[in-house]
Design a protein around this motif. Structure first.
Motif, short mmCIF file in Angstrom:
data_model
loop_
_atom_site.label_atom_id
_atom_site.label_comp_id
_atom_site.label_asym_id
_atom_site.label_seq_id
_atom_site.Cartn_x
_atom_site.Cartn_y
_atom_site.Cartn_z
N MET A 8 0.83 -1.20 0.00
CA MET A 8 0.00 0.00 0.00
C MET A 8 0.86 1.26 0.00
O MET A 8 0.54 2.25 -0.65
CB MET A 8 -0.94 0.00 1.21
N LYS A 9 1.99 1.22 0.74
CA LYS A 9 2.90 2.37 0.75
C LYS A 9 3.48 2.61 -0.64
O LYS A 9 3.59 3.75 -1.10
CB LYS A 9 4.03 2.14 1.76
N LYS A 10 3.86 1.52 -1.31
CA LYS A 10 4.41 1.64 -2.66
C LYS A 10 3.36 2.18 -3.62
O LYS A 10 3.63 3.07 -4.44
CB LYS A 10 4.92 0.28 -3.15
N LEU A 11 2.15 1.65 -3.53
CA LEU A 11 1.08 2.09 -4.42
C LEU A 11 0.72 3.56 -4.19
O LEU A 11 0.41 4.29 -5.14
CB LEU A 11 -0.17 1.21 -4.22
N ALA A 12 0.78 4.00 -2.93
CA ALA A 12 0.43 5.38 -2.61
C ALA A 12 1.42 6.37 -3.22
O ALA A 12 1.09 7.54 -3.45
CB ALA A 12 0.37 5.57 -1.10
N SER A 13 2.64 5.91 -3.51
CA SER A 13 3.67 6.80 -4.03
C SER A 13 3.72 6.84 -5.56
O SER A 13 4.49 7.60 -6.15
CB SER A 13 5.05 6.37 -3.51
N VAL A 14 2.88 6.03 -6.21
CA VAL A 14 2.92 5.94 -7.67
C VAL A 14 2.24 7.16 -8.31
O VAL A 14 1.13 7.55 -7.93
CB VAL A 14 2.23 4.64 -8.15
N TYR A 15 2.94 7.75 -9.27
CA TYR A 15 2.35 8.82 -10.09
C TYR A 15 2.92 8.69 -11.50
O TYR A 15 4.13 8.66 -11.68
CB TYR A 15 2.67 10.20 -9.52
N VAL A 16 2.06 8.58 -12.49
CA VAL A 16 2.51 8.45 -13.88
C VAL A 16 1.84 9.52 -14.74
O VAL A 16 0.75 10.00 -14.42
CB VAL A 16 2.20 7.05 -14.45
N GLU A 17 2.50 9.87 -15.81
CA GLU A 17 1.97 10.90 -16.71
C GLU A 17 1.60 10.28 -18.05
O GLU A 17 2.12 9.23 -18.45
CB GLU A 17 3.00 12.01 -16.90
N LYS A 18 0.69 10.94 -18.76
CA LYS A 18 0.27 10.48 -20.10
C LYS A 18 1.50 10.22 -20.97
O LYS A 18 2.47 10.97 -20.88
CB LYS A 18 -0.61 11.53 -20.75
N PRO A 19 1.47 9.17 -21.78
CA PRO A 19 0.33 8.30 -22.09
C PRO A 19 0.18 7.12 -21.13
O PRO A 19 -0.59 6.21 -21.39
CB PRO A 19 0.68 7.81 -23.50
N HIS A 20 0.95 7.14 -20.04
CA HIS A 20 0.82 6.07 -19.06
C HIS A 20 -0.28 6.39 -18.05
O HIS A 20 -0.54 7.55 -17.75
CB HIS A 20 2.15 5.84 -18.34
N ARG A 21 -0.87 5.36 -17.54
CA ARG A 21 -1.90 5.48 -16.51
C ARG A 21 -1.83 4.25 -15.61
O ARG A 21 -1.30 3.21 -16.00
CB ARG A 21 -3.30 5.57 -17.13
#
Length: 268
Positions: A8-21
């Motif tokens: 959950m900690k790893k997932l909370a830190s994920v941020y991606v920009e277009k064209p990735h989602r």
């Protein structure tokens, strides 16, 4: 099963920009749910995936559309692989490059939802973890103690301790119980009466000897909740010797019940 708290900690830190989602999915597959009697989850899954694909067709971003198709294929492959062994829910987080891939079946209900966003939508997973964090379930029944290590309604491991009545030592083992009283029908009640008297006379002292082993398990497994399940007096005696805080005592003899039934009882 993976360490959900770390994930959950790893997932909370994920941020991606277009064209990735990041694709997030909570899918209700609970066969006991009245709304799932015809395996409606299949329709919900198909509709959810199609809605994103149709939106991306209209949006016209070819690379993002290609990324979603890759994720969709990963999701559908996972579903096919586990379709015959589902629990109450499936939770998936995924990106096309597989830098994010979390797929688990849980024995906990969810509200079906899908998202395709810059971040992983972990609100429901956090709520599930709050309801059922890393948990120890200790079942007592006379000279046998079974310990279940569970998280988010899913069994991760079991340990069994049995009292050797000759040495008065608790021995840990796997497999079925060895300390059953075996005797002909003529001597059964007498033997059981004798054992019952001996157990009642020594229970407090015997449970004092096993308590440190249970405390060590609680520390090693990093339990956030501990439930004692069994005869109320036996459980109270065990609780009095343990250093770890006991969340609750459930006054039911369930040592020989299926693990799923025990977990459902604790979750109720």
């Amino acid at each position: 099963m993976r360490n959900i708290k770390k994930e959950m900690k790893k997932l909370a830190s994920v941020y991606v920009e277009k064209p990735h989602r990041v694709f997030s999915m909570y899918l209700n597959t609970d066969p006991s749910d009245p709304d799932q009697q015809g395996r409606e989850w299949k329709i919900h899954l198909k509709n959810g995936l199609n809605s994103f694909e149709n939106y991306l067709k209209e949006d016209g971003n070819r690379e993002e559309k290609r990324n979603f198709k890759m994720v969709r294929e990963m999701v559908e492959n996972y579903i096919r692989e586990h379709e015959l062994n589902l629990s109450k829910s499936i939770v998936i987080f995924a990106t096309a490059d597989q830098k994010v891939w979390f797929a688990e079946r849980f024995q906990m209900p969810v509200v079906t939802e899908f998202s395709w966003e810059e971040t992983a939508k972990i609100d429901q997973l956090k709520k599930m973890y709050h309801q059922f964090p890393k948990t120890g379930i200790i079942l007592t029944q006379k000279e046998s103690i079974k310990v279940m290590d569970a998280e988010l309604g899913t069994l991760k491991d079991t340990n069994v301790f049995e009292l050797d009545l000759d040495t008065e030592d608790w021995k840990e083992h796997t497999g079925p119980s060895h300390n059953q009283l075996s005797m002909g029908s003529g001597g059964r009640s007498t033997k059981q009466d004798e054992f019952q008297e001996r157990f009642e006379a020594n229970r407090y002292r015997w449970y004092k000897r096993v308590a440190p082993k249970l405390d060590k398990l609680a520390k090693d497994k990093q339990w956030e909740s501990i439930y004692l399940v069994g005869d109320k007096q036996e459980a109270e005696d065990l609780k009095s010797h343990m250093n770890k805080v006991i969340t609750d005592i459930i006054n039911k003899n369930m040592l020989d019940h299926e693990e799923k039934q025990v977990i459902d009882t604790v979750m109720a």
